[in-house]
Write a protein that holds these residues in place. Structure first.
Motif, PDB file in Angstrom:
ATOM      1  N   LEU A 162       0.347   5.079   6.021  1.00 25.68           N
ATOM      2  CA  LEU A 162       0.648   4.721   4.479  1.00 25.68           C
ATOM      3  C   LEU A 162       1.229   5.599   3.426  1.00 25.68           C
ATOM      4  O   LEU A 162       1.464   5.324   2.268  1.00 25.68           O
ATOM      5  CB  LEU A 162      -0.642   4.047   3.709  1.00 25.68           C
ATOM      6  N   SER A 211      -6.558  11.677   6.225  1.00 30.08           N
ATOM      7  CA  SER A 211      -5.290  11.198   6.607  1.00 30.08           C
ATOM      8  C   SER A 211      -4.477  11.634   7.509  1.00 30.08           C
ATOM      9  O   SER A 211      -3.318  11.254   7.944  1.00 30.08           O
ATOM     10  CB  SER A 211      -4.577  10.751   5.163  1.00 30.08           C
ATOM     11  N   ASN A 221      -8.822   8.641   3.489  1.00 34.05           N
ATOM     12  CA  ASN A 221      -9.102   7.175   3.768  1.00 34.05           C
ATOM     13  C   ASN A 221     -10.490   7.163   3.744  1.00 34.05           C
ATOM     14  O   ASN A 221     -11.209   7.730   3.949  1.00 34.05           O
ATOM     15  CB  ASN A 221      -8.718   6.933   5.148  1.00 34.05           C
ATOM     16  N   VAL A 276      -4.447  12.877  -0.143  1.00 31.44           N
ATOM     17  CA  VAL A 276      -4.792  11.370   0.039  1.00 31.44           C
ATOM     18  C   VAL A 276      -5.973  11.375   1.323  1.00 31.44           C
ATOM     19  O   VAL A 276      -5.850  12.136   2.063  1.00 31.44           O
ATOM     20  CB  VAL A 276      -3.585  10.848   0.729  1.00 31.44           C
ATOM     21  N   LYS A 296       0.746  -1.399  -0.046  1.00 35.59           N
ATOM     22  CA  LYS A 296      -0.033  -0.062   0.086  1.00 35.59           C
ATOM     23  C   LYS A 296       0.799   1.215  -0.040  1.00 35.59           C
ATOM     24  O   LYS A 296       0.644   2.312  -0.606  1.00 35.59           O
ATOM     25  CB  LYS A 296      -0.937  -0.002   1.113  1.00 35.59           C
ATOM     26  N   THR A 306      -5.196  15.560   4.770  1.00 39.65           N
ATOM     27  CA  THR A 306      -6.269  15.753   3.661  1.00 39.65           C
ATOM     28  C   THR A 306      -6.774  17.388   3.825  1.00 39.65           C
ATOM     29  O   THR A 306      -7.136  17.600   4.767  1.00 39.65           O
ATOM     30  CB  THR A 306      -7.376  14.843   4.107  1.00 39.65           C
ATOM     31  N   ASN A 315      -3.821   2.778   9.711  1.00 38.44           N
ATOM     32  CA  ASN A 315      -4.251   3.985   9.304  1.00 38.44           C
ATOM     33  C   ASN A 315      -3.586   4.789   8.366  1.00 38.44           C
ATOM     34  O   ASN A 315      -2.297   4.500   8.019  1.00 38.44           O
ATOM     35  CB  ASN A 315      -3.693   4.920  10.524  1.00 38.44           C
ATOM     36  N   SER A 316      -4.149   5.615   7.428  1.00 40.42           N
ATOM     37  CA  SER A 316      -3.789   5.876   6.269  1.00 40.42           C
ATOM     38  C   SER A 316      -2.668   6.784   6.440  1.00 40.42           C
ATOM     39  O   SER A 316      -1.671   7.182   5.493  1.00 40.42           O
ATOM     40  CB  SER A 316      -5.014   6.815   5.536  1.00 40.42           C
ATOM     41  N   LEU A 333       0.647   3.821  -3.231  1.00 34.79           N
ATOM     42  CA  LEU A 333       0.341   5.375  -2.974  1.00 34.79           C
ATOM     43  C   LEU A 333       1.282   6.262  -3.350  1.00 34.79           C
ATOM     44  O   LEU A 333       1.013   7.430  -3.789  1.00 34.79           O
ATOM     45  CB  LEU A 333      -0.114   5.561  -1.287  1.00 34.79           C
ATOM     46  N   SER A 336      -8.097   0.637   3.957  1.00 32.89           N
ATOM     47  CA  SER A 336      -7.444  -0.233   4.858  1.00 32.89           C
ATOM     48  C   SER A 336      -8.258  -0.289   6.280  1.00 32.89           C
ATOM     49  O   SER A 336      -8.428   0.801   6.830  1.00 32.89           O
ATOM     50  CB  SER A 336      -6.050   0.303   5.149  1.00 32.89           C
ATOM     51  N   ALA A 375      -7.350   5.796   0.024  1.00 33.19           N
ATOM     52  CA  ALA A 375      -6.811   4.461   0.477  1.00 33.19           C
ATOM     53  C   ALA A 375      -8.032   3.584   1.231  1.00 33.19           C
ATOM     54  O   ALA A 375      -8.773   4.500   1.838  1.00 33.19           O
ATOM     55  CB  ALA A 375      -5.726   4.805   1.521  1.00 33.19           C
TER      56      ALA A 375
END
Length: 173
Positions: free
Chosen positions: A128, A159, A142, A140, A99, A162, A124-125, A103, A120, A118
């Motif tokens: 990532l 994330s 989540n 990005v 991941k 964001t 936690n984004s 990304l 998942s 993302a």
């Protein structure tokens, strides 16, 4: 935080990377909104099965959400698929390194106004995005799609970096 806008969203694609159980359900959610969805996977058999599943379930989903049937296409090349994307949703297996790598690649390859989502349930984004640039981290987000897809479609979470305008845009979508 800077403003965020996406140009020509109505003529651009949602791209879903991964055609497993979750990926095909994400395709179904977006295809019931009337737009163009591209499904990316290098596993030919998995993507064929996913496309068949979407085709069977799309009419019922469209009816349930009072949506419009969109167009779903398949693509084996991530770089080709994302050229016209307004949003890319990663639905690959829960392998943290994979991941992180994906990304980071998406951050490099996607147009600057493409949202990178993302998915998942294990990570936690914010954990990532180590290969995503500081600027790229603002796009990005989540997402958590409810199952079955007849339920309200998605939770949207920051994330940690964001841009709030992205969350507003996705809530309105």
């Amino acid at each position: 935080m800077a403003k965020f806008s996406i140009q020509g969203i109505e003529s651009r694609d949602v791209v879903v990377i991964g055609s497993g159980t979750l990926g095909r359900r994400v395709v179904l959610v977006w295809a019931s909104q009337g737009g163009s969805v591209r499904l990316v996977d290098s596993n030919e058999q998995a993507v064929k099965e996913a496309l068949t599943w979407v085709e069977v379930n799309l009419p019922g989903r469209v009816k349930a959400v009072k949506g419009t049937e969109g167009k779903v296409t398949i693509e084996s090349s991530t770089q080709k698929a994302i050229k016209n994307a307004w949003m890319v949703v990663e639905c690959i297996p829960e392998i943290q390194k994979a991941k992180i790598d994906l990304l980071g690649q998406l951050d490099q390859w996607c147009p600057e106004d493409t949202i990178i989502a993302a998915i998942s349930s294990s990570y936690n984004s914010a954990d990532l995005v180590e290969k995503v640039t500081e600027k790229g981290r603002a796009r990005v987000v989540n997402t958590h799609y409810f199952q079955p897809p007849e339920l309200p479609p998605v939770d949207i979470m920051s994330s940690g970096s964001t841009n709030p305008a992205i969350i507003k845009l996705l809530v309105a979508s």
